[in-house]
Design a protein around this motif. Structure first.
Motif: not given
Length: 175
Positions: A49, A153-154, A157, A160
């Motif tokens: 992750r 999800e880790t 921003w 992402t």
């Protein structure tokens, strides 16, 4: 500032040679049979992750198969801080390439080639990002394998947002 030809990837550079869900699904024997003799991995979201401290448990079996098949010619090429590089060296059982330049430059890939004395056509690179991992591997002349991020999800921003941009670019180039 990099030359424009290095900054803007071509359609070919954006296209992975192979796409699988995770490192666990890579057929190491098929890679070996096609002439691959060494494998490099991105770290975050490929082996663990984001900022994980070890290879994800579900990947360990296939990593061990690869380690045996490729005579321990496995390594990590990661765009990361010096602190993160130290963590990778401490917590991962693979050589971490001390890259002087960041992916998608071909230079980190060349450093791995020199370290293991394996030519580019005998390498595969596994990563979760198109604009860094896949473009860099393709520019280096390596077999490129795109995997889905292990735990999106880790992601912070900015990663992402980069993934959103990569998906838009991917769709635009495919048209």
């Amino acid at each position: 500032m990099p030359p424009l030809s290095e900054a803007l990837p071509s359609r070919r550079e954006l296209r992975p040679d192979q796409q699988v869900d995770s490192v666990a699904e890579i057929d190491a024997r098929a890679l070996y049979d096609r002439g691959v003799r060494a494998i490099a991995f991105d770290a975050d979201q490929t082996l663990c992750r984001f900022h994980g401290m070890g290879i994800h448990d579900r990947l360990l079996t296939n990593i061990e198969v690869m380690r045996g098949l490729f005579a321990d010619r496995l390594c990590i090429i990661s765009n990361c801080t010096d602190r993160r590089r130290e963590e990778l060296i401490e917590h991962f059982p693979l050589h971490v390439v001390p890259a002087s330049k960041r992916k998608p430059s071909a230079e980190p890939y060349r450093e791995a080639e020199r370290h293991f004395d394996v030519p580019p056509e005998q390498w595969a690179f596994v990563g979760d990002r198109i604009l860094t991992d896949i473009v860099g591997a393709n520019r280096a002349g390596w077999h490129s394998i795109l995997v889905a991020p292990l735990a999106p999800e880790t992601d912070p921003w900015f990663i992402t947002m980069a993934r959103v941009y990569e998906r838009l670019l991917w769709r635009a180039y495919r048209m």
